[in-house]
Design a protein around this motif. Structure first.
Motif, mmCIF file in Angstrom:
data_model
loop_
_atom_site.group_PDB
_atom_site.id
_atom_site.type_symbol
_atom_site.label_atom_id
_atom_site.label_comp_id
_atom_site.label_asym_id
_atom_site.label_seq_id
_atom_site.Cartn_x
_atom_site.Cartn_y
_atom_site.Cartn_z
ATOM 1 N N PRO A 239 0.817 -1.218 0.000
ATOM 2 C CA PRO A 239 0.000 0.000 0.000
ATOM 3 C C PRO A 239 0.850 1.267 0.000
ATOM 4 C CG PRO A 239 0.021 -0.969 2.179
ATOM 5 C CD PRO A 239 0.694 -1.956 1.271
ATOM 6 N N PRO A 240 0.296 2.356 -0.519
ATOM 7 C CA PRO A 240 1.038 3.616 -0.570
ATOM 8 C C PRO A 240 1.208 4.238 0.812
ATOM 9 C CG PRO A 240 -1.221 3.968 -1.252
ATOM 10 C CD PRO A 240 -1.053 2.484 -1.104
ATOM 11 N N THR A 241 2.263 5.027 0.936
ATOM 12 C CA THR A 241 2.480 5.788 2.169
ATOM 13 C C THR A 241 2.098 7.248 1.985
ATOM 14 O OG1 THR A 241 4.772 6.255 1.551
ATOM 15 C CG2 THR A 241 4.363 4.261 2.869
ATOM 16 N N ALA A 242 1.683 7.602 0.750
ATOM 17 C CA ALA A 242 1.223 8.957 0.465
ATOM 18 C C ALA A 242 0.116 8.872 -0.577
ATOM 19 C CB ALA A 242 2.363 9.838 -0.042
ATOM 20 N N ILE A 243 -0.875 9.736 -0.439
ATOM 21 C CA ILE A 243 -2.006 9.771 -1.366
ATOM 22 C C ILE A 243 -2.187 11.195 -1.869
ATOM 23 C CG2 ILE A 243 -4.526 9.557 -1.568
ATOM 24 C CD1 ILE A 243 -4.436 7.225 0.337
ATOM 25 N N ILE A 244 -2.545 11.313 -3.148
ATOM 26 C CA ILE A 244 -2.868 12.599 -3.756
ATOM 27 C C ILE A 244 -4.347 12.596 -4.118
ATOM 28 C CG2 ILE A 244 -2.364 14.231 -5.622
ATOM 29 C CD1 ILE A 244 0.321 12.669 -5.985
ATOM 30 N N GLY A 245 -5.086 13.598 -3.667
ATOM 31 C CA GLY A 245 -6.485 13.756 -4.048
ATOM 32 C C GLY A 245 -6.577 14.558 -5.337
ATOM 33 N N GLY A 246 -7.278 14.025 -6.345
ATOM 34 C CA GLY A 246 -7.283 14.635 -7.673
ATOM 35 C C GLY A 246 -7.965 15.978 -7.767
ATOM 36 N N ASN A 247 -8.844 16.326 -6.817
ATOM 37 C CA ASN A 247 -9.434 17.661 -6.723
ATOM 38 C C ASN A 247 -9.927 17.869 -5.298
ATOM 39 O OD1 ASN A 247 -12.156 16.589 -6.488
ATOM 40 N ND2 ASN A 247 -12.200 16.364 -8.714
ATOM 41 N N ASN A 248 -10.520 19.026 -5.019
ATOM 42 C CA ASN A 248 -10.850 19.315 -3.624
ATOM 43 C C ASN A 248 -11.953 18.418 -3.056
ATOM 44 O OD1 ASN A 248 -13.060 20.504 -4.924
ATOM 45 N ND2 ASN A 248 -12.365 22.586 -4.563
ATOM 46 N N LEU A 249 -12.984 18.108 -3.856
ATOM 47 C CA LEU A 249 -14.048 17.238 -3.360
ATOM 48 C C LEU A 249 -13.535 15.833 -3.086
ATOM 49 C CD1 LEU A 249 -17.125 18.294 -5.530
ATOM 50 C CD2 LEU A 249 -16.602 18.909 -3.171
ATOM 51 N N ILE A 250 -12.677 15.338 -3.969
ATOM 52 C CA ILE A 250 -12.090 14.006 -3.759
ATOM 53 C C ILE A 250 -11.220 14.010 -2.516
ATOM 54 C CG2 ILE A 250 -10.368 12.396 -4.675
ATOM 55 C CD1 ILE A 250 -11.573 12.863 -7.442
ATOM 56 N N THR A 251 -10.445 15.076 -2.317
ATOM 57 C CA THR A 251 -9.582 15.156 -1.135
ATOM 58 C C THR A 251 -10.403 15.085 0.148
ATOM 59 O OG1 THR A 251 -7.930 16.472 -2.322
ATOM 60 C CG2 THR A 251 -7.894 16.580 0.089
ATOM 61 N N ILE A 252 -11.516 15.808 0.212
ATOM 62 C CA ILE A 252 -12.377 15.772 1.395
ATOM 63 C C ILE A 252 -12.899 14.356 1.628
ATOM 64 C CG2 ILE A 252 -14.551 16.611 2.373
ATOM 65 C CD1 ILE A 252 -13.983 19.258 0.861
ATOM 66 N N GLU A 253 -13.265 13.667 0.539
ATOM 67 C CA GLU A 253 -13.737 12.287 0.658
ATOM 68 C C GLU A 253 -12.600 11.368 1.107
ATOM 69 O OE1 GLU A 253 -15.964 8.841 0.679
ATOM 70 O OE2 GLU A 253 -16.600 10.953 0.722
#
Length: 338
Positions: A239-253
């Motif tokens: 599993p990843p140790t870092a995640i990138i949210g593709g936009n602001n709504l996705i990041t909140i989710e």
């Protein structure tokens, strides 16, 4: 019925001056502006926009066909554009495409029936029919936020951010912190912004020599946020140790899903949002984010439209504006990768 002549007589100015004030067609002195505005209030004059459009062939309206009105980013975009259009003495007509190509064509066709002088369009994943419909009417057009890969095109101008380079820089930032395994929860596939950000993610990994150590998950399924995307990422063998949210709504989710899974940011996993938003600095921890220059994008979009209204047959232009990465406390070296 109160006429423009009545307003001019009460204000003590010429009827031409009243016309310039109402239509925003020429600068007038502050004294004349105040006198005309007071006279309009006193007389109750209402500008007959229908009669004017019959005389001039112009309606004084700009159409804005845009998606995802629930997204704070687009909400800010609409507000900034509306303010500029109003300052130009025009009105904004807004339709919501919901990022659906068929609905985009339908609502934009309804918009065209109202004879706008120009259109701003945030295109869906398949905007060709909509663009053709606008172009057939010879209506000046500017595409905003999402730039088609086949641009430039003489039928329109286009403006957006440098998604690919910015996403690659995010990966570089995380790699510099020692993260070897990185996940991206992407936006709706097919949208030009999503595809460019995915390409930037892959480029960043390739440059770092870690092309096989990144995973992309869709953050949107059937036009709804995917509530299991993070779970799938973390359930992988590595599993990843870092995640990138593709936009602001996705990041909140993503934040919501990490909390539900008992994961702490950044102790267990680092997080970056591709999109800054007003309360990102108020999250605990404060979110590292890519800040899109929404004010500059809106200003340039309206200016491109003004230029195209003046010269409808000019060559198509494409502009890109670089966003800014704001490093806060949600990204740290991960102990396993340090």
């Amino acid at each position: 019925m109160v006429t423009m002549h009545d307003v001019a007589k009460r204000a003590g100015v010429s009827q031409t001056t009243v016309s310039h004030v109402i239509n925003g067609s020429r600068h007038v002195s502050p004294q004349a502006l105040e006198a005309v505005q007071r006279a309009i209030e006193d007389t109750g004059y209402v500008n007959d926009s229908i009669a004017r459009s019959l005389r001039t062939g112009k309606t004084g309206t700009i159409g804005l066909s845009i998606s995802a009105m629930s997204n704070p980013y687009f909400g800010t975009f609409v507000h900034l554009i509306e303010r500029q259009v109003t300052d130009d003495g025009m009105s904004l007509i807004l339709v919501d495409t919901h990022d659906d190509p068929q609905r985009e064509l339908k609502v934009t066709s309804e918009l065209l029936a109202r004879r706008p002088d120009a259109i701003l369009l945030a295109p869906s994943a398949e905007p060709e029919r909509t663009i053709d419909a606008i172009a057939r009417r010879s209506i000046p057009m500017v595409l905003i936020d999402r730039v088609p890969p086949w641009a430039p095109d003489d039928r329109f101008d286009a403006i957006g951010v440098e998604n690919t380079e910015a996403m690659s820089a995010v990966v570089e930032h995380l790699v510099a912190l020692g993260h070897q395994r990185i996940g991206l929860i992407a936006g709706k596939r097919g949208l030009y912004t999503t595809e460019e950000r995915v390409a930037g993610f892959e480029t960043g990994l390739s440059v770092a020599g870690r092309a096989s150590q990144g995973t992309v998950e869709n953050g949107v399924e059937d036009d709804e946020l995917d509530t299991h995307a993070v779970e799938r990422l973390l359930a992988s063998a590595d599993p990843p140790t870092a995640i990138i949210g593709g936009n602001n709504l996705i990041t909140i989710e993503v934040v919501r899903q990490l909390v539900s899974l008992g994961k702490k940011i950044p102790d267990d996993i680092s997080l970056v949002s591709f999109d800054d938003f007003e309360w990102a600095d108020l999250f605990h921890p404060r979110l590292t984010a890519v800040r899109q220059p929404v004010e500059e994008l809106a200003e340039r979009a309206v200016q491109l439209l003004r230029d195209r209204l003046t010269e409808p047959n000019m060559a198509g232009r494409v502009e890109r504006i670089a966003p800014q990465m704001i490093v806060r406390s949600s990204t740290v070296p991960h102990p396993a990768d340090a």
